[in-house]
Enzyme design. Structure first.
Site, PDB file in Angstrom:
ATOM      1  CE  LYS A 174      -1.832  -1.599   3.678  1.00 31.07           C
ATOM      2  NZ  LYS A 174      -2.609  -1.895   4.907  1.00 31.07           N
ATOM      3  CB  THR A 206      -6.265   8.017   7.595  1.00 29.57           C
ATOM      4  OG1 THR A 206      -5.232   8.484   8.490  1.00 29.57           O
ATOM      5  CG2 THR A 206      -6.468   9.035   6.492  1.00 29.57           C
ATOM      6  N   GLY A 208      -7.812   3.308  10.952  1.00 31.30           N
ATOM      7  CA  GLY A 208      -8.429   2.050  10.537  1.00 31.30           C
ATOM      8  C   GLY A 208      -8.436   1.801   9.045  1.00 31.30           C
ATOM      9  CB  THR A 209      -6.994   3.559   6.093  1.00 28.02           C
ATOM     10  OG1 THR A 209      -5.697   3.710   6.688  1.00 28.02           O
ATOM     11  CG2 THR A 209      -7.750   4.871   6.198  1.00 28.02           C
ATOM     12  N   GLY A 210      -6.061   0.685   7.020  1.00 27.29           N
ATOM     13  CA  GLY A 210      -5.439  -0.588   6.661  1.00 27.29           C
ATOM     14  C   GLY A 210      -6.334  -1.764   6.980  1.00 27.29           C
ATOM     15  CB  CYS A 211      -8.417  -2.546   9.955  1.00 30.20           C
ATOM     16  SG  CYS A 211      -7.166  -2.377  11.231  1.00 30.20           S
TER      17      CYS A 211
END
Length: 283
Positions: A174, A206, A208-211
């Site tokens: 990412k 942003t 929690g974007t990865g989760c």
């Protein structure tokens, strides 16, 4: 049958990341979510105030409850905290035949708190990544896993190849931490290499974007979609979640998990279209 999916991660009391973000995403994408909690965090938008890890046996018991009853089509991992939990999770993946494993190597919270013990990195590389269909590190996580500095696309391609050599079928590296005007996610699977990109949105909300991205990816894989299709949908989902943020809290606010479906409802025929997202080849 409704696809049944599993998230193995930490609980975020603030509701923006971890188990809570994953289950919200699963619900929005029409799959049934189950969960195994690896740790309970005292957390809000300003940071992580405390972490209370589960014992390895508690995680193992939860995994047995899910594995012995549900037909799990895809699994994602998030915060795993320590090497003992990672080893238990890896054993369960093999025991219960969880074929579509998405490993999101969560290491550091948005506020800077460490969410993975140093000794656990070795276990992640040796025990879990070799079982993964997809691994979804951001640039700082990829640097920790490979021991390399990542500054440009050439570095990303090299790091992705190194991550593939650890045994994963596919790497989605990412690009949210990069400095390009667009947000580029590099997808590498064998000799296949391409990017999924969107306009870069400038906001502090942003959390929690990865989760959320990896949960959306998992949901689509559970439906039988290809990695390419799943990566594209996950990018569309997280783009809208960031774009239509909620302005909650005093720090890094959460994303909007219902934004993607809300946008889709306003499109003719209910099509899945997000204008700024482009799927293109990169060599």
């Amino acid at each position: 049958m409704i696809p049944q999916v599993l998230t193995i991660a930490g609980s975020d009391s603030g509701g923006g990341a971890g188990i809570q973000a994953d289950l919200k995403t699963f619900q929005e994408l029409n799959v049934f979510g189950t969960s195994v909690i690896t740790a309970v965090t005292a957390q809000n938008t300003t940071g992580v105030q405390a972490v209370y890890p589960m014992s390895a046996s508690a995680v193992e018991s939860q995994l047995a409850s899910i594995g012995n009853d549900f037909t799990i089509s895809a699994v994602k991992t998030g915060m795993l905290f320590d090497h003992e939990i990672i080893e238990v999770v890896a054993a369960a993946v093999r025991k219960y035949g969880f074929r579509k494993l998405v490993v999101d190597p969560v290491m550091i919270a948005k506020g800077g708190a460490s969410l993975l013990q140093e000794k656990a990195v070795e276990a992640l590389v040796q025990k879990l990544i070799p079982l993964a269909k997809v691994i979804t590190p951001n640039i700082p996580e990829a640097e920790v896993l490979t021991g390399e500095s990542i500054r440009n696309m050439e570095d990303r391609l090299r790091a992705a190849d190194d991550l593939l050599s650890m045994g994963a079928e596919c790497v989605i590296l990412k690009g949210g931490h990069a400095e390009e005007s667009d947000a580029w996610d590099l997808v590498v699977r064998g000799t296949e290499k391409y990017v999924v990109k969107s306009n870069r949105l400038h906001t502090q909300n942003t959390h929690g974007t990865g989760c959320t991205f990896s949960a959306a990816l998992t949901a689509e894989l559970a439906k039988g979609k290809t990695i390419r299709e799943s990566a594209y949908l996950a990018k569309c989902f997280i783009y809208q979640a960031i774009k239509q943020d909620l302005h909650i809290g005093n720090g890094h606010g959460p994303t909007n998990h219902w934004a993607y479906q809300e946008s889709a409802r306003h499109l003719t025929g209910g099509g899945v279209i997000v204008e700024p997202v482009v799927l293109s080849r990169h060599s």
